[in-house]
Design a protein around this motif. Structure first.
Motif, PDB file in Angstrom:
ATOM      1  N   ARG A  26      10.177 -31.377  28.018  1.00 27.79           N
ATOM      2  CA  ARG A  26       9.832 -32.267  28.836  1.00 27.79           C
ATOM      3  C   ARG A  26       9.252 -31.675  30.200  1.00 27.79           C
ATOM      4  O   ARG A  26       9.790 -30.464  30.320  1.00 27.79           O
ATOM      5  CB  ARG A  26      10.977 -33.284  29.531  1.00 27.79           C
ATOM      6  CG  ARG A  26      11.466 -34.597  29.123  1.00 27.79           C
ATOM      7  CD  ARG A  26      11.722 -35.348  29.595  1.00 27.79           C
ATOM      8  NE  ARG A  26      11.083 -36.183  30.460  1.00 27.79           N
ATOM      9  CZ  ARG A  26      10.310 -36.711  30.811  1.00 27.79           C
ATOM     10  NH1 ARG A  26      10.180 -37.146  29.460  1.00 27.79           N
ATOM     11  NH2 ARG A  26       9.587 -37.514  32.065  1.00 27.79           N
ATOM     12  N   THR A  29       6.438 -33.682  33.967  1.00 28.31           N
ATOM     13  CA  THR A  29       6.238 -35.048  34.883  1.00 28.31           C
ATOM     14  C   THR A  29       7.891 -35.806  35.897  1.00 28.31           C
ATOM     15  O   THR A  29       7.548 -36.463  36.419  1.00 28.31           O
ATOM     16  CB  THR A  29       7.157 -35.757  33.755  1.00 28.31           C
ATOM     17  OG1 THR A  29       8.482 -35.879  33.540  1.00 28.31           O
ATOM     18  CG2 THR A  29       6.777 -35.932  32.409  1.00 28.31           C
ATOM     19  N   GLY A  30       8.061 -34.662  36.317  1.00 31.48           N
ATOM     20  CA  GLY A  30       8.680 -35.119  37.286  1.00 31.48           C
ATOM     21  C   GLY A  30      10.543 -35.483  36.798  1.00 31.48           C
ATOM     22  O   GLY A  30      11.325 -36.157  38.408  1.00 31.48           O
ATOM     23  N   TYR A  31      10.154 -35.619  36.003  1.00 31.32           N
ATOM     24  CA  TYR A  31      11.783 -36.318  35.913  1.00 31.32           C
ATOM     25  C   TYR A  31      12.652 -34.988  34.172  1.00 31.32           C
ATOM     26  O   TYR A  31      11.682 -35.203  34.025  1.00 31.32           O
ATOM     27  CB  TYR A  31      11.882 -37.611  35.280  1.00 31.32           C
ATOM     28  CG  TYR A  31      12.658 -38.163  34.378  1.00 31.32           C
ATOM     29  CD1 TYR A  31      14.245 -38.991  35.233  1.00 31.32           C
ATOM     30  CD2 TYR A  31      12.778 -38.035  32.627  1.00 31.32           C
ATOM     31  CE1 TYR A  31      14.901 -38.986  34.365  1.00 31.32           C
ATOM     32  CE2 TYR A  31      14.710 -38.995  31.917  1.00 31.32           C
ATOM     33  CZ  TYR A  31      15.452 -39.048  33.200  1.00 31.32           C
ATOM     34  OH  TYR A  31      16.292 -39.483  32.446  1.00 31.32           O
ATOM     35  N   CYS A  32      13.703 -34.755  34.677  1.00 30.00           N
ATOM     36  CA  CYS A  32      13.586 -33.914  33.517  1.00 30.00           C
ATOM     37  C   CYS A  32      13.000 -32.794  32.894  1.00 30.00           C
ATOM     38  O   CYS A  32      13.462 -32.266  32.267  1.00 30.00           O
ATOM     39  CB  CYS A  32      14.587 -34.368  33.114  1.00 30.00           C
ATOM     40  SG  CYS A  32      16.815 -35.699  33.655  1.00 30.00           S
ATOM     41  N   ASP A  33      12.572 -32.220  33.722  1.00 27.91           N
ATOM     42  CA  ASP A  33      11.107 -31.471  33.376  1.00 27.91           C
ATOM     43  C   ASP A  33      12.492 -29.866  32.582  1.00 27.91           C
ATOM     44  O   ASP A  33      13.093 -29.284  33.871  1.00 27.91           O
ATOM     45  CB  ASP A  33      10.628 -31.062  34.119  1.00 27.91           C
ATOM     46  CG  ASP A  33       9.357 -31.602  34.610  1.00 27.91           C
ATOM     47  OD1 ASP A  33       9.569 -32.616  33.813  1.00 27.91           O
ATOM     48  OD2 ASP A  33       8.771 -31.512  35.938  1.00 27.91           O
ATOM     49  N   HIS A  37      14.215 -34.475  25.258  1.00 27.82           N
ATOM     50  CA  HIS A  37      15.065 -35.442  24.658  1.00 27.82           C
ATOM     51  C   HIS A  37      13.584 -35.799  23.708  1.00 27.82           C
ATOM     52  O   HIS A  37      13.335 -35.268  22.803  1.00 27.82           O
ATOM     53  CB  HIS A  37      13.655 -36.457  26.096  1.00 27.82           C
ATOM     54  CG  HIS A  37      14.324 -38.095  26.478  1.00 27.82           C
ATOM     55  ND1 HIS A  37      13.978 -38.554  25.041  1.00 27.82           N
ATOM     56  CD2 HIS A  37      14.795 -38.596  27.341  1.00 27.82           C
ATOM     57  CE1 HIS A  37      14.448 -39.583  25.719  1.00 27.82           C
ATOM     58  NE2 HIS A  37      14.842 -39.557  26.676  1.00 27.82           N
ATOM     59  N   GLN A  80      20.725 -46.187  35.261  1.00 26.59           N
ATOM     60  CA  GLN A  80      19.705 -45.083  36.080  1.00 26.59           C
ATOM     61  C   GLN A  80      20.776 -44.349  37.404  1.00 26.59           C
ATOM     62  O   GLN A  80      21.400 -43.394  37.692  1.00 26.59           O
ATOM     63  CB  GLN A  80      18.486 -45.089  35.462  1.00 26.59           C
ATOM     64  CG  GLN A  80      18.024 -43.795  36.071  1.00 26.59           C
ATOM     65  CD  GLN A  80      16.477 -43.812  35.273  1.00 26.59           C
ATOM     66  OE1 GLN A  80      15.891 -44.567  34.403  1.00 26.59           O
ATOM     67  NE2 GLN A  80      16.021 -43.190  36.036  1.00 26.59           N
ATOM     68  N   LYS A 107       2.668 -33.586  29.020  1.00 27.39           N
ATOM     69  CA  LYS A 107       4.474 -34.305  29.386  1.00 27.39           C
ATOM     70  C   LYS A 107       5.330 -33.246  28.755  1.00 27.39           C
ATOM     71  O   LYS A 107       6.357 -33.893  28.889  1.00 27.39           O
ATOM     72  CB  LYS A 107       3.991 -35.781  29.037  1.00 27.39           C
ATOM     73  CG  LYS A 107       3.459 -36.582  29.450  1.00 27.39           C
ATOM     74  CD  LYS A 107       3.484 -37.709  29.028  1.00 27.39           C
ATOM     75  CE  LYS A 107       2.712 -38.722  30.043  1.00 27.39           C
ATOM     76  NZ  LYS A 107       2.595 -40.170  28.993  1.00 27.39           N
ATOM     77  N   ILE A 124      18.792 -34.467  27.901  1.00 28.49           N
ATOM     78  CA  ILE A 124      19.372 -35.254  28.848  1.00 28.49           C
ATOM     79  C   ILE A 124      20.663 -36.077  28.535  1.00 28.49           C
ATOM     80  O   ILE A 124      20.980 -36.643  26.832  1.00 28.49           O
ATOM     81  CB  ILE A 124      18.127 -36.119  29.575  1.00 28.49           C
ATOM     82  CG1 ILE A 124      17.225 -35.204  29.354  1.00 28.49           C
ATOM     83  CG2 ILE A 124      18.168 -36.845  29.836  1.00 28.49           C
ATOM     84  CD1 ILE A 124      15.915 -35.932  29.654  1.00 28.49           C
TER      85      ILE A 124
END
Length: 152
Positions: A26, A29-33, A37, A80, A107, A124
């Motif tokens: 990732r 994206t701001g999520y788990c960069d 995944h 989550q 992404k 992740i």
């Protein structure tokens, strides 16, 4: 009368060949960069699970998968955060057309093949739980629910 509970349905694709699975790093994206995944995403309104999984794999890696060839590997009920849970459908693809490429460089930093038994440390947790459930042939796994995580 309170509204019925609704959950986001995620689809995750395990592209499996030669004892390895494909992971995506990732990025942006701001999520788990910088974490790994599976090819994945959310179902769209009115979309069957196998079709959503095939669509996500095509969008993220460029491969074409016949939805009818996908098999259900595991289901993960993922919490989550309090009040925010999702259902992850993990589907196994052992055949597809095309060679996986990074079709979303905005992404994804890179694609990486890995031994599913020895996942990289930056995988992740949520998809790692689904991968382990598939390997252990456990149809249902929980993630993020605390002491209720054991399902046999």
């Amino acid at each position: 009368m309170p509204e019925r509970y609704r959950s986001i349905v995620d689809v995750h694709v395990i592209l499996h060949r030669d004892g390895e699975i494909l992971l995506l790093e990732r990025q942006g994206t701001g999520y788990c960069d910088r974490m790994l995944h599976l090819p994945s995403g959310h179902l769209e309104e009115g979309e069957p699970v196998p079709h959503g999984a095939a669509r996500e794999a095509r969008e993220e890696t460029g491969v074409l998968i016949d939805p009818g060839t996908l098999t259900l590997a595991a289901v993960v009920h993922h919490r989550q955060s309090p009040g925010h849970a999702r259902v992850g459908m993990f589907l196994l693809a052992e055949t597809w057309t095309g060679e996986p490429v990074n079709t979303e460089p905005h992404k994804c930093g890179k694609l990486q093949w890995a031994d599913p038994h020895l996942l990289p440390s930056n995988t992740i947790d949520y998809p790692a739980v689904g991968i382990r459930a598939w390997l252990e042939q456990r149809p249902l796994a929980l993630h993020g629910w605390g002491s209720t995580e054991t399902v046999r």
